[in-house]
Write an enzyme that holds these catalytic residues in place. Sequence first.
Site, PDB file in Angstrom:
ATOM      1  N   ASP A   1       0.823  -1.220   0.000  1.00 44.89           N
ATOM      2  CA  ASP A   1       0.000   0.000   0.000  1.00 44.89           C
ATOM      3  C   ASP A   1       0.852   1.264   0.000  1.00 44.89           C
ATOM      4  O   ASP A   1       0.574   2.216  -0.735  1.00 44.89           O
ATOM      5  CB  ASP A   1      -0.932   0.023   1.224  1.00 44.89           C
ATOM      6  CG  ASP A   1      -2.294  -0.585   0.899  1.00 44.89           C
ATOM      7  OD1 ASP A   1      -2.447  -1.127  -0.212  1.00 44.89           O
ATOM      8  OD2 ASP A   1      -3.190  -0.521   1.762  1.00 44.89           O
TER       9      ASP A   1
ATOM     10  N   ASP B   1     -10.522  -1.784  11.904  1.00 46.86           N
ATOM     11  CA  ASP B   1      -9.516  -2.718  11.383  1.00 46.86           C
ATOM     12  C   ASP B   1      -9.160  -3.835  12.366  1.00 46.86           C
ATOM     13  O   ASP B   1      -8.615  -4.871  11.962  1.00 46.86           O
ATOM     14  CB  ASP B   1      -8.239  -1.965  10.970  1.00 46.86           C
ATOM     15  CG  ASP B   1      -8.491  -1.061   9.763  1.00 46.86           C
ATOM     16  OD1 ASP B   1      -9.611  -1.078   9.218  1.00 46.86           O
ATOM     17  OD2 ASP B   1      -7.554  -0.345   9.368  1.00 46.86           O
TER      18      ASP B   1
ATOM     19  N   GLU C   1     -11.472  -4.107   2.214  1.00 50.17           N
ATOM     20  CA  GLU C   1     -10.838  -4.904   1.164  1.00 50.17           C
ATOM     21  C   GLU C   1     -11.761  -6.021   0.684  1.00 50.17           C
ATOM     22  O   GLU C   1     -11.671  -6.504  -0.431  1.00 50.17           O
ATOM     23  CB  GLU C   1      -9.506  -5.472   1.652  1.00 50.17           C
ATOM     24  CG  GLU C   1      -8.375  -4.458   1.674  1.00 50.17           C
ATOM     25  CD  GLU C   1      -8.373  -3.580   2.918  1.00 50.17           C
ATOM     26  OE1 GLU C   1      -9.457  -3.261   3.461  1.00 50.17           O
ATOM     27  OE2 GLU C   1      -7.272  -3.187   3.343  1.00 50.17           O
TER      28      GLU C   1
ATOM     29  N   HIS D   1      -5.861  -8.908   3.655  1.00 46.11           N
ATOM     30  CA  HIS D   1      -4.793  -9.126   4.641  1.00 46.11           C
ATOM     31  C   HIS D   1      -5.321  -9.339   6.054  1.00 46.11           C
ATOM     32  O   HIS D   1      -4.793 -10.163   6.794  1.00 46.11           O
ATOM     33  CB  HIS D   1      -3.812  -7.943   4.603  1.00 46.11           C
ATOM     34  CG  HIS D   1      -4.435  -6.587   4.786  1.00 46.11           C
ATOM     35  ND1 HIS D   1      -3.799  -5.548   5.409  1.00 46.11           N
ATOM     36  CD2 HIS D   1      -5.652  -6.076   4.429  1.00 46.11           C
ATOM     37  CE1 HIS D   1      -4.572  -4.480   5.415  1.00 46.11           C
ATOM     38  NE2 HIS D   1      -5.697  -4.777   4.818  1.00 46.11           N
ATOM     39  N   ARG D   2      -6.365  -8.599   6.424  1.00 43.16           N
ATOM     40  CA  ARG D   2      -6.827  -8.706   7.825  1.00 43.16           C
ATOM     41  C   ARG D   2      -7.563 -10.025   8.080  1.00 43.16           C
ATOM     42  O   ARG D   2      -7.551 -10.527   9.203  1.00 43.16           O
ATOM     43  CB  ARG D   2      -7.675  -7.500   8.218  1.00 43.16           C
ATOM     44  CG  ARG D   2      -6.932  -6.204   8.009  1.00 43.16           C
ATOM     45  CD  ARG D   2      -7.163  -5.155   9.044  1.00 43.16           C
ATOM     46  NE  ARG D   2      -6.436  -3.952   8.640  1.00 43.16           N
ATOM     47  CZ  ARG D   2      -5.148  -3.725   8.901  1.00 43.16           C
ATOM     48  NH1 ARG D   2      -4.435  -4.594   9.591  1.00 43.16           N
ATOM     49  NH2 ARG D   2      -4.554  -2.624   8.479  1.00 43.16           N
TER      50      ARG D   2
HETATM   51  O1  LIG Z   1      -7.530   6.885   7.288  1.00 40.99           O
HETATM   52  C1  LIG Z   1      -6.990   5.784   7.422  1.00 40.99           C
HETATM   53  O2  LIG Z   1      -5.756   5.645   7.422  1.00 40.99           O
HETATM   54  C2  LIG Z   1      -7.852   4.602   7.605  1.00 40.99           C
HETATM   55  C3  LIG Z   1      -9.174   4.750   7.985  1.00 40.99           C
HETATM   56  C4  LIG Z   1     -10.077   3.611   8.208  1.00 40.99           C
HETATM   57  O3  LIG Z   1     -11.006   3.570   7.142  1.00 40.99           O
HETATM   58  P1  LIG Z   1     -12.495   4.181   7.224  1.00 40.99           P
HETATM   59  O4  LIG Z   1     -12.402   5.578   7.664  1.00 40.99           O
HETATM   60  O5  LIG Z   1     -12.939   4.050   5.805  1.00 40.99           O
HETATM   61  O6  LIG Z   1     -13.274   3.313   8.178  1.00 40.99           O
HETATM   62  C5  LIG Z   1      -9.346   2.275   8.246  1.00 40.99           C
HETATM   63  O7  LIG Z   1     -10.252   1.217   8.079  1.00 40.99           O
HETATM   64  C6  LIG Z   1      -8.263   2.188   7.193  1.00 40.99           C
HETATM   65  O8  LIG Z   1      -7.569   0.982   7.253  1.00 40.99           O
HETATM   66  C7  LIG Z   1      -7.245   3.275   7.381  1.00 40.99           C
HETATM   67  C1  LIG Z   2      -9.337  -0.951   5.339  1.00 41.97           C
HETATM   68  C2  LIG Z   2      -8.024  -0.972   5.230  1.00 41.97           C
HETATM   69  O1  LIG Z   2      -7.296  -0.215   4.372  1.00 41.97           O
HETATM   70  P1  LIG Z   2      -7.728   0.747   3.188  1.00 41.97           P
HETATM   71  O2  LIG Z   2      -9.071   1.322   3.490  1.00 41.97           O
HETATM   72  O3  LIG Z   2      -6.662   1.780   3.148  1.00 41.97           O
HETATM   73  O4  LIG Z   2      -7.739  -0.074   1.933  1.00 41.97           O
HETATM   74  C3  LIG Z   2      -7.211  -1.823   6.131  1.00 41.97           C
HETATM   75  O5  LIG Z   2      -5.982  -1.732   6.090  1.00 41.97           O
HETATM   76  O6  LIG Z   2      -7.782  -2.610   6.901  1.00 41.97           O
END
Ligand SMILES: O=C(O)C1=C[C@@H](OP(=O)(O)O)[C@@H](O)[C@H](O)C1
Ligand SMILES: C=C(OP(=O)(O)O)C(=O)O
Length: 426
Positions: free
Chosen positions: A47, A310, A338, A384-385
Amino acid sequence: MRSIQPVSNIDVGLAVPGSKSITQRALVAAALAGGESLLLGVLDSEDTNYLRSALRALGVRIDCSDPEAWRVQGCGGRLRAPDAPIYLGNNGTATRLLTSVAALAGGPVRITGDARMAERPIAPLMEALRGWGVAIASERGNGCPPLTIHGQGIQGGSTTLATGKSSQYLSSLLLVAPYAQETAEIAVAGRLYSRPYVDMTLAVMQAFGVQAGPVPGQSRFVVPRGGYRARQYQIEGDASSASYFLAAAAICGGRVRVMNLPSPSLQGDAGFVELLARMGCRVEQDRGGMQVTGASCLHGIEADMGDMPDVAPTLAVVAAFAEGMTSITNVSHLRVKECDRLSAMTHELRRLGVAVEEREDAMHIQGRGGLGLHGGRIQTYRDHRIAMSMALAGLRIPGVAIEGEDCVAKSFPDFWERFRMLEGQG
Ligand SMILES: O=C(O)C1=C[C@@H](OP(=O)(O)O)[C@@H](O)[C@H](O)C1
Ligand SMILES: C=C(OP(=O)(O)O)C(=O)O
């Protein structure tokens, strides 16, 4: 496929890779700043590599000869339109953050991703950017990527964000707002999911010299004009990545220390340990890291995880080894990650014999201390999660194997090497 070896009573100390969320925010701030920034403790993963390549395509120079200390030559807010589309895989954070950043490029920017990213909504962010005078279109007209942004700068003034299911929209607007032509204001309509990520954005902005924030008592954010100041910036270990190891102590007994996750932390997911404490684990946390010691008996809890999406899959797996019901609520946003994580976790836990009920915005897991569970081949949906959380079940249940295990590269490329430290115990 990766087979997991059961263990008991672990005793492990480790550092986890840098925070994915902080790395990406710091990259954006450093890229927009004037001058050279040095980012220490960065996450080097699929990423963050997508975001790094995208910023390079927009004219930012980034030197990664030291994989943990990236040198970024900021462009002072002046980006160039790239020659080719920017591909971001299934990186939701970068897709949302770059959509606003692209408005600063002098020309059209096309942002694409993989098939799943093309299903992840972005319409509220597009609409809010239009309120700042940005011309932006979703190619299929469905409010999802691919998108084209006609970069001509950001007018600023007031706009409204109809929040939707992601905090990333607000983070995206906040991060570029210092480069708007007029003082920028964002009125937030509706419920904000994943709020700690917005606070993280504001904290990173402050670290790079921009003081922005909510107007007290109102759902409105004001960002002064100006720009970021280049600097040296240290990134914490990733709290979501740490959750798998800390949860291992809860599931297997024994203790796990994560050395580079300080308390207090910028990451909402650092609050995961409080949930483990409520289930019966002993938690010690200070500036030097976090430690979880497992309990002889875990008990189920009610957990509103709207702010910690997450680590909801991690908690769901721990719940399978607790006594009684664990309810994970307020998590409808898990359906647009994801993969649809509520549905995926329900299927995969049931595959091992766990009693799970799935609701539109919740999951209820009936734990029986891990009794009656059996092995199985876990599907990971390229997520991944799902891979990392379900691997934890294999530390207690013989015969668990993870299919498509390479998907961990998104956020934690050497996850399996570190996971082996756990399996080698007991
Ligand atoms: O701003 C960020 O870095 C993130 C916000 C979260 O998403 P959401 O705001 O869509 O829930 C999280 O799930 C993602 O892995 C990272
Ligand atoms: C939701 C995730 O990432 P992103 O929204 O950046 O794809 C994650 O890392 O769990």
